[in-house]
Scaffold this motif. Structure first.
Motif, PDB file in Angstrom:
ATOM      1  N   GLY A  66     -23.063  17.338  22.024  1.00  0.00           N
ATOM      2  CA  GLY A  66     -22.481  18.090  23.138  1.00  0.00           C
ATOM      3  C   GLY A  66     -21.147  18.703  22.769  1.00  0.00           C
ATOM      4  N   ASP A  67     -20.090  18.305  23.459  1.00  0.00           N
ATOM      5  CA  ASP A  67     -18.758  18.858  23.216  1.00  0.00           C
ATOM      6  C   ASP A  67     -17.999  18.156  22.098  1.00  0.00           C
ATOM      7  N   VAL A  68     -18.550  17.120  21.528  1.00  0.00           N
ATOM      8  CA  VAL A  68     -17.872  16.392  20.459  1.00  0.00           C
ATOM      9  C   VAL A  68     -18.161  17.093  19.130  1.00  0.00           C
ATOM     10  N   HIS A  69     -17.113  17.594  18.492  1.00  0.00           N
ATOM     11  CA  HIS A  69     -17.271  18.282  17.216  1.00  0.00           C
ATOM     12  C   HIS A  69     -16.461  17.598  16.114  1.00  0.00           C
ATOM     13  N   ASP A  70     -16.027  16.386  16.369  1.00  0.00           N
ATOM     14  CA  ASP A  70     -15.255  15.622  15.391  1.00  0.00           C
ATOM     15  C   ASP A  70     -16.203  14.871  14.467  1.00  0.00           C
ATOM     16  N   PRO A  71     -15.711  14.415  13.334  1.00  0.00           N
ATOM     17  CA  PRO A  71     -16.579  13.730  12.374  1.00  0.00           C
ATOM     18  C   PRO A  71     -17.220  12.459  12.931  1.00  0.00           C
ATOM     19  N   VAL A  72     -18.444  12.210  12.491  1.00  0.00           N
ATOM     20  CA  VAL A  72     -19.123  10.960  12.791  1.00  0.00           C
ATOM     21  C   VAL A  72     -18.465   9.891  11.926  1.00  0.00           C
ATOM     22  N   ARG A  73     -17.978   8.853  12.557  1.00  0.00           N
ATOM     23  CA  ARG A  73     -17.292   7.786  11.816  1.00  0.00           C
ATOM     24  C   ARG A  73     -18.269   6.705  11.358  1.00  0.00           C
ATOM     25  N   THR A  74     -19.246   6.377  12.211  1.00  0.00           N
ATOM     26  CA  THR A  74     -20.199   5.314  11.871  1.00  0.00           C
ATOM     27  C   THR A  74     -21.523   5.547  12.581  1.00  0.00           C
ATOM     28  N   ALA A 122     -23.881   6.507  17.440  1.00  0.00           N
ATOM     29  CA  ALA A 122     -22.930   7.197  16.574  1.00  0.00           C
ATOM     30  C   ALA A 122     -21.537   7.051  17.164  1.00  0.00           C
ATOM     31  N   GLY A 123     -20.601   6.641  16.330  1.00  0.00           N
ATOM     32  CA  GLY A 123     -19.200   6.563  16.726  1.00  0.00           C
ATOM     33  C   GLY A 123     -18.457   7.749  16.138  1.00  0.00           C
ATOM     34  N   TYR A 124     -17.591   8.364  16.944  1.00  0.00           N
ATOM     35  CA  TYR A 124     -16.907   9.593  16.542  1.00  0.00           C
ATOM     36  C   TYR A 124     -15.412   9.376  16.380  1.00  0.00           C
ATOM     37  N   ASN A 125     -14.820  10.187  15.552  1.00  0.00           N
ATOM     38  CA  ASN A 125     -13.392  10.134  15.283  1.00  0.00           C
ATOM     39  C   ASN A 125     -12.664  11.156  16.163  1.00  0.00           C
ATOM     40  N   ASP A 126     -12.879  11.071  17.481  1.00  0.00           N
ATOM     41  CA  ASP A 126     -12.191  11.968  18.409  1.00  0.00           C
ATOM     42  C   ASP A 126     -11.136  11.183  19.199  1.00  0.00           C
ATOM     43  N   VAL A 127     -10.383  11.853  20.059  1.00  0.00           N
ATOM     44  CA  VAL A 127      -9.294  11.188  20.796  1.00  0.00           C
ATOM     45  C   VAL A 127      -9.801  10.115  21.742  1.00  0.00           C
ATOM     46  N   ASN A 128     -11.066  10.192  22.156  1.00  0.00           N
ATOM     47  CA  ASN A 128     -11.647   9.208  23.068  1.00  0.00           C
ATOM     48  C   ASN A 128     -12.408   8.100  22.343  1.00  0.00           C
ATOM     49  N   ALA A 129     -12.492   8.183  21.018  1.00  0.00           N
ATOM     50  CA  ALA A 129     -13.304   7.251  20.230  1.00  0.00           C
ATOM     51  C   ALA A 129     -14.715   7.157  20.830  1.00  0.00           C
ATOM     52  N   SER A 130     -15.329   8.309  21.040  1.00  0.00           N
ATOM     53  CA  SER A 130     -16.635   8.406  21.694  1.00  0.00           C
ATOM     54  C   SER A 130     -17.726   7.682  20.926  1.00  0.00           C
ATOM     55  N   THR A 132     -20.554  11.901   6.378  1.00  0.00           N
ATOM     56  CA  THR A 132     -19.495  10.925   6.641  1.00  0.00           C
ATOM     57  C   THR A 132     -20.021   9.517   6.891  1.00  0.00           C
ATOM     58  N   ALA A 133     -21.308   9.393   7.220  1.00  0.00           N
ATOM     59  CA  ALA A 133     -21.897   8.077   7.509  1.00  0.00           C
ATOM     60  C   ALA A 133     -23.387   8.140   7.196  1.00  0.00           C
ATOM     61  N   LEU A 134     -23.956   7.004   6.841  1.00  0.00           N
ATOM     62  CA  LEU A 134     -25.366   6.925   6.501  1.00  0.00           C
ATOM     63  C   LEU A 134     -25.923   5.601   7.017  1.00  0.00           C
ATOM     64  N   ALA A 135     -27.138   5.637   7.598  1.00  0.00           N
ATOM     65  CA  ALA A 135     -27.758   4.410   8.107  1.00  0.00           C
ATOM     66  C   ALA A 135     -29.273   4.506   7.975  1.00  0.00           C
ATOM     67  N   PHE A 136     -29.869   3.501   7.345  1.00  0.00           N
ATOM     68  CA  PHE A 136     -31.322   3.407   7.236  1.00  0.00           C
ATOM     69  C   PHE A 136     -31.862   2.635   8.427  1.00  0.00           C
ATOM     70  N   ASN A 137     -33.018   3.060   8.929  1.00  0.00           N
ATOM     71  CA  ASN A 137     -33.668   2.356  10.017  1.00  0.00           C
ATOM     72  C   ASN A 137     -34.022   0.948   9.536  1.00  0.00           C
ATOM     73  N   PRO A 138     -33.710  -0.101  10.333  1.00  0.00           N
ATOM     74  CA  PRO A 138     -33.933  -1.473   9.879  1.00  0.00           C
ATOM     75  C   PRO A 138     -35.385  -1.940   9.923  1.00  0.00           C
TER      76      PRO A 138
END
Length: 76
Positions: A42-50, A62-70, A2-8
């Motif tokens: 941990g308990d976050v099993h929602d998709p990685v958004r960024t 990592a930003g997640y697509n969960d209800v808390n926008a973790s 869902t997301a990809l990032a190269f080390n800068p």
């Protein structure tokens, strides 16, 4: 994936990829085809958004697509 990032950092050959199950996989593009490391949120099993590396390449966020926008941050 869902997301990809190269080390800068030019001398660092790590790439991070987020998955739909919330895991983040770290590969060394000059190494093996298997992930070098798997980060579990941990308990976050929602998709990685960024994903975003710090400018010095030592931290990965990592930003997640969960209800808390973790947002989780790891020292790599």
């Amino acid at each position: 994936m869902t997301a990809l990032a190269f080390n800068p950092v030019i001398s660092n050959t790590l790439v991070a990829a987020g998955a739909t199950d919330g895991k983040v996989y770290i590969w060394d593009v000059q190494g093996n085809t298997l992930p070098q490391r798997t980060l579990v949120a941990g308990d976050v099993h929602d998709p990685v958004r960024t994903l975003a590396w710090s400018s010095d390449g030592q931290y990965l966020a990592a930003g997640y697509n969960d209800v808390n926008a973790s947002i989780l941050i790891w020292k790599i």
